[in-house]
Motif scaffolding. Structure first.
Motif, PDB file in Angstrom:
ATOM      1  N   LEU A  12       0.823  -1.211   0.000  1.00 23.68           N
ATOM      2  CA  LEU A  12       0.000   0.000   0.000  1.00 23.68           C
ATOM      3  C   LEU A  12       0.858   1.263   0.000  1.00 23.68           C
ATOM      4  O   LEU A  12       0.533   2.234  -0.693  1.00 23.68           O
ATOM      5  CB  LEU A  12      -0.938   0.006   1.194  1.00 23.68           C
ATOM      6  N   VAL A  13       1.934   1.248   0.755  1.00 23.34           N
ATOM      7  CA  VAL A  13       2.844   2.403   0.779  1.00 23.34           C
ATOM      8  C   VAL A  13       3.439   2.624  -0.606  1.00 23.34           C
ATOM      9  O   VAL A  13       3.495   3.762  -1.104  1.00 23.34           O
ATOM     10  CB  VAL A  13       3.947   2.217   1.839  1.00 23.34           C
ATOM     11  N   LEU A  14       3.866   1.557  -1.267  1.00 23.46           N
ATOM     12  CA  LEU A  14       4.437   1.685  -2.606  1.00 23.46           C
ATOM     13  C   LEU A  14       3.393   2.209  -3.590  1.00 23.46           C
ATOM     14  O   LEU A  14       3.687   3.075  -4.407  1.00 23.46           O
ATOM     15  CB  LEU A  14       4.990   0.341  -3.078  1.00 23.46           C
ATOM     16  N   PHE A  15       2.169   1.698  -3.504  1.00 21.40           N
ATOM     17  CA  PHE A  15       1.107   2.156  -4.392  1.00 21.40           C
ATOM     18  C   PHE A  15       0.823   3.638  -4.191  1.00 21.40           C
ATOM     19  O   PHE A  15       0.718   4.406  -5.158  1.00 21.40           O
ATOM     20  CB  PHE A  15      -0.159   1.332  -4.158  1.00 21.40           C
ATOM     21  N   MET A  16       0.717   4.063  -2.929  1.00 25.25           N
ATOM     22  CA  MET A  16       0.447   5.478  -2.639  1.00 25.25           C
ATOM     23  C   MET A  16       1.602   6.363  -3.110  1.00 25.25           C
ATOM     24  O   MET A  16       1.385   7.456  -3.627  1.00 25.25           O
ATOM     25  CB  MET A  16       0.210   5.670  -1.142  1.00 25.25           C
ATOM     26  N   LEU A  17       2.814   5.883  -2.928  1.00 23.17           N
ATOM     27  CA  LEU A  17       3.982   6.632  -3.360  1.00 23.17           C
ATOM     28  C   LEU A  17       3.993   6.792  -4.877  1.00 23.17           C
ATOM     29  O   LEU A  17       4.277   7.882  -5.393  1.00 23.17           O
ATOM     30  CB  LEU A  17       5.248   5.918  -2.882  1.00 23.17           C
ATOM     31  N   MET A  18       3.648   5.728  -5.597  1.00 15.86           N
ATOM     32  CA  MET A  18       3.601   5.807  -7.055  1.00 15.86           C
ATOM     33  C   MET A  18       2.502   6.770  -7.510  1.00 15.86           C
ATOM     34  O   MET A  18       2.693   7.530  -8.463  1.00 15.86           O
ATOM     35  CB  MET A  18       3.370   4.417  -7.654  1.00 15.86           C
ATOM     36  N   MET A  19       1.356   6.729  -6.824  1.00 13.59           N
ATOM     37  CA  MET A  19       0.281   7.659  -7.171  1.00 13.59           C
ATOM     38  C   MET A  19       0.705   9.106  -6.906  1.00 13.59           C
ATOM     39  O   MET A  19       0.393   9.999  -7.694  1.00 13.59           O
ATOM     40  CB  MET A  19      -0.982   7.323  -6.372  1.00 13.59           C
ATOM     41  N   LEU A  20       1.419   9.325  -5.826  1.00 13.79           N
ATOM     42  CA  LEU A  20       1.925  10.663  -5.516  1.00 13.79           C
ATOM     43  C   LEU A  20       2.912  11.126  -6.587  1.00 13.79           C
ATOM     44  O   LEU A  20       2.861  12.272  -7.034  1.00 13.79           O
ATOM     45  CB  LEU A  20       2.582  10.684  -4.135  1.00 13.79           C
TER      46      LEU A  20
ATOM     47  N   ILE B 207       2.454  14.513  -8.817  1.00 11.92           N
ATOM     48  CA  ILE B 207       3.396  15.643  -8.884  1.00 11.92           C
ATOM     49  C   ILE B 207       4.231  15.620 -10.160  1.00 11.92           C
ATOM     50  O   ILE B 207       5.141  16.406 -10.336  1.00 11.92           O
ATOM     51  CB  ILE B 207       4.307  15.699  -7.634  1.00 11.92           C
ATOM     52  N   GLU B 208       3.891  14.697 -11.067  1.00 11.59           N
ATOM     53  CA  GLU B 208       4.508  14.552 -12.382  1.00 11.59           C
ATOM     54  C   GLU B 208       5.999  14.229 -12.313  1.00 11.59           C
ATOM     55  O   GLU B 208       6.783  14.666 -13.151  1.00 11.59           O
ATOM     56  CB  GLU B 208       4.242  15.782 -13.233  1.00 11.59           C
ATOM     57  N   TYR B 209       6.384  13.466 -11.296  1.00 13.38           N
ATOM     58  CA  TYR B 209       7.753  12.964 -11.246  1.00 13.38           C
ATOM     59  C   TYR B 209       7.918  11.840 -12.258  1.00 13.38           C
ATOM     60  O   TYR B 209       8.943  11.724 -12.899  1.00 13.38           O
ATOM     61  CB  TYR B 209       8.105  12.490  -9.835  1.00 13.38           C
ATOM     62  N   ILE B 210       6.898  10.999 -12.369  1.00 13.11           N
ATOM     63  CA  ILE B 210       6.847  10.003 -13.432  1.00 13.11           C
ATOM     64  C   ILE B 210       5.612  10.309 -14.277  1.00 13.11           C
ATOM     65  O   ILE B 210       4.647  10.889 -13.796  1.00 13.11           O
ATOM     66  CB  ILE B 210       6.797   8.555 -12.885  1.00 13.11           C
ATOM     67  N   HIS B 211       5.661   9.923 -15.533  1.00 19.37           N
ATOM     68  CA  HIS B 211       4.579  10.264 -16.453  1.00 19.37           C
ATOM     69  C   HIS B 211       3.868   9.001 -16.915  1.00 19.37           C
ATOM     70  O   HIS B 211       4.497   8.040 -17.337  1.00 19.37           O
ATOM     71  CB  HIS B 211       5.129  11.019 -17.660  1.00 19.37           C
ATOM     72  N   GLY B 212       2.545   9.022 -16.833  1.00 19.33           N
ATOM     73  CA  GLY B 212       1.738   7.935 -17.358  1.00 19.33           C
ATOM     74  C   GLY B 212       1.448   8.176 -18.833  1.00 19.33           C
ATOM     75  O   GLY B 212       1.614   9.284 -19.355  1.00 19.33           O
ATOM     76  N   ASN B 213       1.007   7.148 -19.515  1.00 21.37           N
ATOM     77  CA  ASN B 213       0.719   7.315 -20.946  1.00 21.37           C
ATOM     78  C   ASN B 213      -0.619   7.916 -21.175  1.00 21.37           C
ATOM     79  O   ASN B 213      -1.606   7.757 -20.731  1.00 21.37           O
ATOM     80  CB  ASN B 213       0.813   5.970 -21.657  1.00 21.37           C
TER      81      ASN B 213
END
Length: 63
Positions: free
Chosen positions: A45-53, A57-63
């Motif tokens: 859950l922590v990893l999922f929330m971190l990825m969503m964050l 904040i546009e640190y990583i970009h989705g397609n």
């Protein structure tokens, strides 16, 4: 940030492996397996929330 995600993934896999080990070794005599699986779910859950964050904040970009 990538290193943090990799460390969390490795921790999740370690927790899953320890739960398997405790399931085989303890044969239902203790709660170590349940605690290990609880840690795994929490880390997931922590990893999922971190990825969503990071997406928010546009640190990583989705397609």
């Amino acid at each position: 940030m990538k290193i943090l995600a990799i460390l969390l993934l490795l921790s999740i896999l370690y927790s899953l492996g320890s739960a398997l080990y405790f399931m085989i070794k303890d044969k239902g005599d203790s709660t170590r397996m349940v605690k290990s699986l609880t840690i795994r779910v929490t880390l997931s859950l922590v990893l999922f929330m971190l990825m969503m964050l990071w997406v928010y904040i546009e640190y990583i970009h989705g397609n």
